[in-house]
Design a protein around this motif. Structure first.
Motif, PDB file in Angstrom:
ATOM      1  N   UNK A  90      50.332   6.629  79.017  1.00 44.26           N
ATOM      2  CA  UNK A  90      49.183   7.309  78.406  1.00 44.26           C
ATOM      3  C   UNK A  90      48.525   8.155  79.491  1.00 44.26           C
ATOM      4  N   UNK A  91      49.162   9.254  79.873  1.00 45.41           N
ATOM      5  CA  UNK A  91      48.642  10.052  80.983  1.00 45.41           C
ATOM      6  C   UNK A  91      47.296  10.662  80.615  1.00 45.41           C
ATOM      7  N   UNK A  92      46.372  10.788  81.582  1.00 45.49           N
ATOM      8  CA  UNK A  92      46.517  10.403  82.995  1.00 45.49           C
ATOM      9  C   UNK A  92      46.000   9.002  83.289  1.00 45.49           C
ATOM     10  N   UNK A  93      45.876   8.170  82.270  1.00 46.18           N
ATOM     11  CA  UNK A  93      45.220   6.874  82.450  1.00 46.18           C
ATOM     12  C   UNK A  93      46.182   5.730  82.741  1.00 46.18           C
ATOM     13  N   UNK A  94      47.384   5.751  82.208  1.00 47.04           N
ATOM     14  CA  UNK A  94      48.297   4.609  82.337  1.00 47.04           C
ATOM     15  C   UNK A  94      49.719   5.081  82.615  1.00 47.04           C
ATOM     16  N   UNK A  95      50.340   4.427  83.592  1.00 47.81           N
ATOM     17  CA  UNK A  95      51.719   4.711  83.971  1.00 47.81           C
ATOM     18  C   UNK A  95      52.476   3.391  84.108  1.00 47.81           C
ATOM     19  N   UNK A  96      53.774   3.440  83.898  1.00 48.50           N
ATOM     20  CA  UNK A  96      54.642   2.289  84.126  1.00 48.50           C
ATOM     21  C   UNK A  96      55.376   2.487  85.446  1.00 48.50           C
ATOM     22  N   UNK A  97      55.388   1.438  86.256  1.00 52.50           N
ATOM     23  CA  UNK A  97      56.065   1.493  87.555  1.00 52.50           C
ATOM     24  C   UNK A  97      57.004   0.301  87.656  1.00 52.50           C
ATOM     25  N   UNK A  98      58.283   0.557  87.910  1.00 56.29           N
ATOM     26  CA  UNK A  98      59.257  -0.492  88.173  1.00 56.29           C
ATOM     27  C   UNK A  98      59.443  -0.544  89.689  1.00 56.29           C
ATOM     28  N   UNK A  99      59.101  -1.668  90.283  1.00 52.81           N
ATOM     29  CA  UNK A  99      59.204  -1.817  91.731  1.00 52.81           C
ATOM     30  C   UNK A  99      59.829  -3.168  92.050  1.00 52.81           C
ATOM     31  N   UNK A 109      57.602  -5.244  86.690  1.00 54.30           N
ATOM     32  CA  UNK A 109      57.000  -4.161  85.903  1.00 54.30           C
ATOM     33  C   UNK A 109      55.501  -4.134  86.190  1.00 54.30           C
ATOM     34  N   UNK A 110      55.011  -2.981  86.640  1.00 50.84           N
ATOM     35  CA  UNK A 110      53.592  -2.833  86.948  1.00 50.84           C
ATOM     36  C   UNK A 110      52.963  -1.799  86.019  1.00 50.84           C
ATOM     37  N   UNK A 111      51.866  -2.201  85.367  1.00 47.51           N
ATOM     38  CA  UNK A 111      51.060  -1.251  84.606  1.00 47.51           C
ATOM     39  C   UNK A 111      50.028  -0.667  85.570  1.00 47.51           C
ATOM     40  N   UNK A 178      37.670   1.612  76.092  1.00 49.62           N
ATOM     41  CA  UNK A 178      37.008   1.181  74.860  1.00 49.62           C
ATOM     42  C   UNK A 178      37.954   1.300  73.668  1.00 49.62           C
ATOM     43  N   UNK A 179      38.674   2.408  73.600  1.00 52.30           N
ATOM     44  CA  UNK A 179      39.639   2.572  72.502  1.00 52.30           C
ATOM     45  C   UNK A 179      40.791   1.598  72.636  1.00 52.30           C
ATOM     46  N   UNK A 180      41.282   1.396  73.858  1.00 54.14           N
ATOM     47  CA  UNK A 180      42.385   0.458  74.095  1.00 54.14           C
ATOM     48  C   UNK A 180      42.024  -0.944  73.629  1.00 54.14           C
ATOM     49  N   UNK A 181      40.782  -1.367  73.925  1.00 48.52           N
ATOM     50  CA  UNK A 181      40.393  -2.742  73.663  1.00 48.52           C
ATOM     51  C   UNK A 181      39.815  -2.979  72.279  1.00 48.52           C
ATOM     52  N   UNK A 182      39.407  -1.914  71.580  1.00 42.49           N
ATOM     53  CA  UNK A 182      38.790  -2.105  70.268  1.00 42.49           C
ATOM     54  C   UNK A 182      39.707  -1.754  69.101  1.00 42.49           C
ATOM     55  N   UNK A 183      40.499  -0.718  69.222  1.00 48.94           N
ATOM     56  CA  UNK A 183      41.410  -0.363  68.128  1.00 48.94           C
ATOM     57  C   UNK A 183      42.865  -0.385  68.561  1.00 48.94           C
ATOM     58  N   UNK A 184      43.101  -0.629  69.863  1.00 44.95           N
ATOM     59  CA  UNK A 184      44.461  -0.779  70.356  1.00 44.95           C
ATOM     60  C   UNK A 184      44.821  -2.254  70.468  1.00 44.95           C
ATOM     61  N   UNK A 191      52.141  -1.781  77.163  1.00 44.31           N
ATOM     62  CA  UNK A 191      53.474  -2.265  76.816  1.00 44.31           C
ATOM     63  C   UNK A 191      53.880  -1.784  75.422  1.00 44.31           C
ATOM     64  N   UNK A 192      52.912  -1.778  74.500  1.00 38.10           N
ATOM     65  CA  UNK A 192      53.210  -1.342  73.140  1.00 38.10           C
ATOM     66  C   UNK A 192      53.522   0.157  73.091  1.00 38.10           C
ATOM     67  N   UNK A 193      53.011   0.896  74.062  1.00 35.99           N
ATOM     68  CA  UNK A 193      53.282   2.345  74.113  1.00 35.99           C
ATOM     69  C   UNK A 193      54.623   2.653  74.776  1.00 35.99           C
ATOM     70  N   UNK A 194      55.192   1.690  75.478  1.00 38.57           N
ATOM     71  CA  UNK A 194      56.444   1.911  76.208  1.00 38.57           C
ATOM     72  C   UNK A 194      57.633   1.688  75.279  1.00 38.57           C
ATOM     73  N   UNK A 195      58.320   2.753  74.938  1.00 37.65           N
ATOM     74  CA  UNK A 195      59.459   2.653  74.013  1.00 37.65           C
ATOM     75  C   UNK A 195      60.646   1.927  74.631  1.00 37.65           C
ATOM     76  N   UNK A 196      60.643   1.741  75.957  1.00 37.24           N
ATOM     77  CA  UNK A 196      61.751   1.054  76.616  1.00 37.24           C
ATOM     78  C   UNK A 196      61.619  -0.457  76.543  1.00 37.24           C
ATOM     79  N   UNK A 197      60.482  -0.962  76.104  1.00 35.62           N
ATOM     80  CA  UNK A 197      60.255  -2.412  76.043  1.00 35.62           C
ATOM     81  C   UNK A 197      60.602  -2.929  74.653  1.00 35.62           C
TER      82      UNK A 197
END
Length: 603
Positions: A90-99, A109-111, A178-184, A191-197
């Motif tokens: 969810x750019x620019x707020x959230x990225x997935x990092x595999x390290x 897996x790091x959020x 606020x949106x992530x925690x109230x309607x997401x 994780x739900x946004x990551x199509x690879x999971x």
């Protein structure tokens, strides 16, 4: 619509979460007035165990000396970890990092989310509390996230007028959380946004969440619930989002989340000693098709064409395999091959099948409303199978057979209905043994009505890019034709040495029966399979893989095969000939006719 916040749990120390200096660099926060902001330096504002500013005017006035509670975020990536892959969620707020840890080489897996400053956390809490009080659920059906964004923008503008102008904050970040925690989906929303999971697992309090990644398989993550209350709140909220109920009286729930994701959860320590647990199996809005399975190497063109011909002609089949072997995915791909005019009724405990078929009636079971053994209001899969037979379906599909519904399914098959199902078993032999044993208790005489058994398995093959780490893939290791309860013959077999499929269609009993029933010669049937191989190759060449597009091509071929073949010939991208599977100098696996007591080589 449910606008309750996802949790009320403290996050770990500020230094445990990624700071803005460690977070994604893309900070262009464009948007309307409520969302637009300038990027600020948070380093001077973030200190360990910092508390809210006191005796200030405006929104920050008169705060107690209490640790600030913000949204749940993950811990930062250790400095010695090597980053393998990074991609947006969810750019620019959230990225997935595999390290991975360079010592043990175990990937994780790091959020990576932009963290809020202390003052932003205060605003976040205020905004969430205000939205809970002022935000009203709409009377009509609307997009929850769009409705939330519109209403939250109004409230944010009001707060911006009362906010201390000298306090730098990022309203875009605040509204993201606020949106992530109230309607997401709260902390698991990335994780739900990551199509690879594929799967998300929570095994208890203070344990890292695990995800199953399509590329890296099972991975530990940097997200965890530190208190029982936060985990319980999360599960209660998810269950309510699915329209179900969970409590200490009913601590086990199996439900469908918005987006048709499957939720299996246990509540508190009633049945799970370590506290609440949950597993989410994500639903693919764009399901895997037969083109994808061929590209993945799950099966080859000849096997797919053979299955297409027989399944379209209402052959009965079961897909067998262990957990997470891909049974339902494979079944879903087979259903796209059915006659487009057929009436299909699917029966599942939680809906996972997703097909592009107009005459399709999906049914799901329902748990009991009562708390006694009377099972008041319960509608089981067995009851649905019996009810479906009154709907006059051409094809009856049971997502998974476990008990007495198997008997009802074979009763339907014996009366002329087509039937498809999945079953937990290793191969055709163990599947037949399970079917004829309790609790399924299918009479051996009925097994002759079963035509095909697809055995799907997760297997390890050599990894050319990393010889020391085998590659885990899914393969149809065997396709068997069932003759009766004691005999079945192998039509296709996977060769683990070459990772190719051996073709024994020339000895197929079902193809000869098909030829006899349709007044064709066996050579005509082989030519028809060759034509269908050409269609499948054309789909692959043209990269036609969407389930709607693939279903349309199959429908066109069923109605007018000549026009489809003419189009392929004109396109010139596919040579229409029966493919020969190379064996690279390795002797082919001999076909066999198997029985429960002996295995006889065919001469």
């Amino acid at each position: 619509m449910n606008f309750n916040p996802i949790n009320k749990t403290k996050t770990s120390d500020d230094n445990d979460a990624p700071s803005d200096s460690q977070a994604p660099q893309n900070n262009d926060l464009a948007g309307d007035d409520a969302y637009s902001t300038s990027v600020i330096d948070n380093s001077s504002l973030e200190k360990k165990n910092e508390v809210a500013p006191k005796d200030k005017s405006g929104l920050f006035g008169k705060q107690d000396d209490k640790p600030i509670v913000g949204p749940l975020v993950g811990s930062s990536i250790p400095k010695n970890y090597r980053v393998i892959e990074r991609y947006t969620l969810a750019p620019p707020f959230a990225y997935a990092v595999i390290a991975e840890d360079p010592e043990n080489r175990i990937p994780a897996y790091f959020v990576d989310e932009l963290e809020l400053t202390i003052r932003e956390k205060i605003l976040y809490s205020k905004i969430v509390s205000t939205l809970q009080l002022e935000l009203k659920a709409p009377r009509e059906e609307v997009d929850p996230k769009k409705y939330f964004s519109e209403q939250a923008a109004v409230i944010v503008k009001r707060y911006r007028l009362t906010q201390d102008k000298n306090v730098p904050v990022s309203w875009a970040k605040i509204l993201y959380y606020a949106e992530r925690d109230m309607v997401g989906f709260g902390a698991i929303d990335p994780f739900m946004k990551d199509s690879a999971i594929e799967d998300i697992s929570v095994d208890g309090v203070s344990k890292p969440l695990f995800v199953y990644h399509r590329k890296y398989e099972s991975l530990a993550t940097n997200i965890k619930f530190d208190t029982e209350e936060s985990l319980d709140d999360m599960i209660v909220r998810l269950v309510h989002m699915s329209g179900k109920h969970v409590s200490t009286a009913f601590p086990i729930v199996d439900a469908t989340l918005p987006g048709r994701h499957r939720l299996a959860a246990t509540f508190r320590k009633e049945v799970s000693p370590l506290g609440s647990t949950m597993t989410i199996r994500k639903f693919r809005a764009d399901p895997i098709t037969i083109t994808d399975l061929i590209n993945f190497g799950v099966l080859d063109f000849s096997m797919a064409a053979y299955a297409w011909l027989l399944i379209e002609s209402r052959a009965t089949a079961i897909v067998v395999g262990a957990t997470a072997s891909g049974k339902t995915t494979f079944l879903n791909a087979l259903l796209s091959m059915l006659n487009p005019n057929s009436k299909i009724v699917t029966i599942e405990e939680v809906q996972e099948i997703n097909i592009n078929h107009k005459n399709w009636a999906p049914l799901i079971s329902r748990l009991s409303y009562g708390i006694t053994e009377e099972s008041i209001g319960e509608i089981s899969v067995f009851h649905l199978v019996k009810a479906a037979m009154r709907m006059r379906p051409d094809i009856l599909v049971v997502g998974e057979v476990r008990g007495e519904e198997a008997y009802a399914l074979f009763q339907a098959i014996s009366t002329g209905h087509g039937g498809l199902a999945t079953l937990h078993a290793e191969d055709a032999g163990s599947a037949i043994q399970r079917l004829t044993s309790k609790p399924m208790d299918v009479a051996p005489a009925y097994l002759s009505f079963l035509d095909l058994v697809f055995s799907v398995r997760r297997v390890a093959i050599p990894n050319r890019s990393d010889p020391g780490s085998p590659k885990i893939v899914r393969r149809v290791i065997s396709l068997d034709e069932v003759i009766d309860a004691a005999r079945w013959t192998q039509t296709f077999a996977w060769n683990p040495i070459t990772d190719k499929f051996e073709d024994y269609m020339d000895r197929s009993v079902k193809l000869r029966k098909f030829a006899k029933d349709h007044g064709k010669s066996f050579e005509d049937v082989k030519q028809e399979i060759s034509n269908r191989v050409a269609v499948l190759k054309w789909l692959q060449t043209r990269n036609i893989r969407n389930f709607v597009e693939v279903g349309d091509i199959f429908s066109q071929y069923h109605s007018d095969p000549e026009s489809v073949l003419a189009k392929i010939k004109q396109d010139g991208t596919t040579k229409m000939s029966r493919p020969q599977v190379p064996v690279l100098g390795v002797p082919p696996i001999e076909p066999t006719i198997k029985s429960q007591s002996t295995t006889v080589r065919k001469e």
